[in-house]
Design an enzyme around this catalytic site. Structure first.
Site, short mmCIF file in Angstrom:
data_model
loop_
_atom_site.label_atom_id
_atom_site.label_comp_id
_atom_site.label_asym_id
_atom_site.label_seq_id
_atom_site.Cartn_x
_atom_site.Cartn_y
_atom_site.Cartn_z
N LYS A 34 10.02 -4.88 0.86
CA LYS A 34 9.93 -3.34 0.11
C LYS A 34 9.84 -1.80 1.86
O LYS A 34 9.99 -3.17 2.51
CB LYS A 34 7.89 -3.47 -0.39
CG LYS A 34 7.56 -3.65 0.10
CD LYS A 34 5.75 -3.49 -0.27
CE LYS A 34 4.75 -4.34 0.45
NZ LYS A 34 3.58 -4.33 -0.35
N ARG A 126 -7.06 -0.03 -7.22
CA ARG A 126 -5.48 0.62 -6.66
C ARG A 126 -4.42 0.19 -7.91
O ARG A 126 -3.97 1.55 -8.85
CB ARG A 126 -4.45 -0.27 -5.53
CG ARG A 126 -3.39 0.94 -4.92
CD ARG A 126 -2.40 0.06 -4.05
NE ARG A 126 -1.68 -1.10 -3.88
CZ ARG A 126 -1.96 -1.75 -3.00
NH1 ARG A 126 -1.09 -1.07 -1.95
NH2 ARG A 126 -1.13 -2.78 -2.80
N HIS A 153 -4.71 -8.66 -5.30
CA HIS A 153 -3.89 -8.30 -4.65
C HIS A 153 -5.28 -8.21 -3.89
O HIS A 153 -6.10 -7.24 -4.41
CB HIS A 153 -3.17 -7.31 -4.46
CG HIS A 153 -2.67 -6.57 -3.21
ND1 HIS A 153 -1.95 -7.86 -2.32
CD2 HIS A 153 -2.69 -5.39 -2.66
CE1 HIS A 153 -1.84 -6.99 -1.38
NE2 HIS A 153 -1.92 -5.62 -1.21
N ARG A 205 2.57 -14.35 -1.00
CA ARG A 205 3.49 -13.21 -0.94
C ARG A 205 2.86 -12.71 0.35
O ARG A 205 2.39 -11.05 0.45
CB ARG A 205 2.88 -11.85 -2.19
CG ARG A 205 3.23 -12.49 -3.75
CD ARG A 205 2.85 -10.86 -4.12
NE ARG A 205 1.62 -10.34 -4.05
CZ ARG A 205 0.48 -10.41 -3.92
NH1 ARG A 205 0.26 -11.30 -5.52
NH2 ARG A 205 -0.53 -9.59 -4.36
N TYR A 248 8.58 18.39 27.15
CA TYR A 248 7.19 19.63 26.65
C TYR A 248 6.01 18.57 27.28
O TYR A 248 5.30 18.36 27.63
CB TYR A 248 7.59 19.11 25.30
CG TYR A 248 9.25 19.36 24.37
CD1 TYR A 248 9.61 20.37 24.65
CD2 TYR A 248 9.61 18.35 24.01
CE1 TYR A 248 10.53 21.02 23.82
CE2 TYR A 248 11.16 18.12 23.20
CZ TYR A 248 10.99 19.98 23.14
OH TYR A 248 12.63 20.08 22.48
N CYS A 295 10.25 12.52 22.76
CA CYS A 295 10.67 13.88 22.19
C CYS A 295 11.19 12.94 21.04
O CYS A 295 11.11 12.15 20.13
CB CYS A 295 11.67 14.79 22.79
SG CYS A 295 11.50 15.13 24.56
N ASP A 297 14.52 13.01 19.56
CA ASP A 297 15.48 11.98 19.57
C ASP A 297 15.52 11.43 21.23
O ASP A 297 16.39 10.87 21.45
CB ASP A 297 16.47 12.88 19.84
CG ASP A 297 16.83 13.96 18.73
OD1 ASP A 297 16.25 13.63 17.30
OD2 ASP A 297 16.70 14.76 19.18
C1 LIG Z 1 3.20 -4.93 0.18
C2 LIG Z 1 2.07 -5.93 -0.44
C3 LIG Z 1 2.48 -7.29 -0.31
C4 LIG Z 1 2.23 -7.94 1.38
O1 LIG Z 1 0.98 -7.51 2.32
P1 LIG Z 1 0.87 -8.05 3.50
O2 LIG Z 1 0.25 -7.35 4.31
O3 LIG Z 1 2.33 -7.15 4.76
O4 LIG Z 1 1.17 -9.56 4.06
C5 LIG Z 1 1.54 -8.35 -0.65
N1 LIG Z 1 1.20 -7.38 -2.19
C6 LIG Z 1 1.54 -6.66 -2.37
C7 LIG Z 1 0.65 -6.38 -4.11
C8 LIG Z 1 1.89 -5.99 -1.73
O5 LIG Z 1 1.97 -4.15 -1.62
#
Ligand SMILES: *Cc1c(COP(=O)(O)O)cnc(C)c1O
Length: 352
Positions: A34, A126, A153, A205, A248, A295, A297
């Site tokens: 993602k 969530r 998660h 994941r 700045y 800054c 850029d």
């Molecule tokens: C982003 C995400 C992950 C990965 O999490 P990390 O902390 O980067 O390992 C795993 N599962 C879900 C549902 C996520 O949204």
């Protein structure tokens, strides 16, 4: 034209991280890609993942990302991690994208060629169905022949206190026990590093860990290498004389003659503005402080006494001496935000 900043993405570092994480989890990976693969470039990362035997598939956060990834034809499954709008369900299923399901209505509305991963909310609060409802939803998906996986998660698997992660895992395993066998997945990177192999899981994941970062208390668990090296060009060199300010707001004054290099990277490229007066960069391998405000850029760097010229590269972060973790700390933020905030002007280039 020549990019002012280039992020080099190391295929071998990514591949080694994926191997180490898959071995520790004891299962293949559903690699989160993602947010443009955490800023690394979806195409570059997907190409490595496509070839990697430890990667089962890839996970995305939006239907647009799912469609972009599907167009790359990696041959590996894609899971969408967030709920699609109902009009998107059919087109996503047509692309072969696996869909998250968290209600009976969603389970009923799936077309017959869809594949579903039951999303269980075990405490993150969530997304997903509460465990008590998840069982019936999963059973209905199984009846329809659409249930491929189930997942949850962790809210705090990357923290030293794992008691809530264990609570979440028990809730998840309670749901899995009432479903036919599915590809179950729970661990993010923190979960893999802190909990290792988890009975009953078929995938894991790891996001940030795949790109080479672990929370400080878990850094000794696996040798992970940051995948990205970020460099930017020196565009101008001049001398600042005693009493003159740089950038700045007059935050920094020269106390002696100082050779100043202006570098083509700023907060619009994702370098944290809050790192002002704390940030250093590597110039010819040496840590040198930035001068005054970062800054939009550009940033200014003290290169006194160094042999540098316009067009030379300085390193903003890399795998060893000065990392994204340092920059995140200077900016009062986390590696996730620095990496995903890397701007569109920064070229992504694959390297071995
Ligand atoms: C982003 C995400 C992950 C990965 O999490 P990390 O902390 O980067 O390992 C795993 N599962 C879900 C549902 C996520 O949204």
């Amino acid at each position: 034209m020549l990019a002012r900043a280039v992020a080099h993405i190391s295929a071998s570092a990514l591949s080694d991280n994926l191997s180490a994480l898959s071995a520790r989890a004891g299962v293949p990976l559903l690699l989160p890609v993602k947010a443009d693969a955490y800023g690394h470039g979806l195409g570059l990362v997907a190409r490595v993942a496509a070839q990697h035997p430890g990667v089962w598939g890839m996970a995305v956060a939006s239907p647009q990302e799912a469609a972009q990834l599907a167009a790359l034809n990696t041959g590996k499954p894609i899971l969408l991690l967030t709920p699609p709008m109902s009009a998107e369900v059919g087109p996503l299923a047509d692309l072969g994208v696996r869909l998250p399901v968290a209600s009976l209505a969603e389970a009923e509305a799936l077309p017959a060629h869809a594949r579903a991963h039951l999303k269980v909310d075990t405490g993150m609060n969530r997304l997903g169905a509460r465990p008590a409802e998840a069982v019936g939803i999963g059973q209905r998906l199984a009846e329809r022949g659409l249930l491929e996986g189930a997942y949850t998660h962790f809210a705090s698997a990357d923290e030293p206190d794992l008691s809530f992660a264990h609570t979440q895992l028990e809730r998840f395993q309670g749901v899995l026990g009432q479903l036919p066998p599915v590809l179950a997945h729970a661990s993010n990177g923190g979960g893999i590093l802190s909990l290792g192999r988890i009975p009953g899981m078929g995938l894991a994941r790891p996001g940030l860990a795949s790109y080479g970062f672990a929370p400080p208390h878990l850094r000794s668990v696996l040798p992970l290498t940051p995948v990205m090296t970020l460099r930017a060009r020196i565009t101008h060199i001049h001398t600042a004389y005693p009493g003159e300010s740089v950038s700045y707001g007059g935050l920094w004054y020269a106390q002696q003659e100082t050779v100043v290099a202006t570098v083509g990277m700023g907060y619009a490229d994702g370098y944290p503005r809050n790192a002002t007066l704390r940030a250093s960069v590597l110039v010819a391998g040496e840590r040198r402080p930035t001068l005054g405000r970062i800054c939009m850029d550009q940033m200014m760097v003290d290169v006194s006494g160094l042999e540098v010229a316009v067009g030379d590269w300085v390193q903003l972060w890399g795998p060893h001496d000065l990392t994204v973790s340092d920059v995140a700390e200077w900016g009062g933020t986390i590696e996730y935000e620095v990496l995903t905030g890397l701007g569109a002007r920064v070229e992504r280039a694959g390297v071995e």
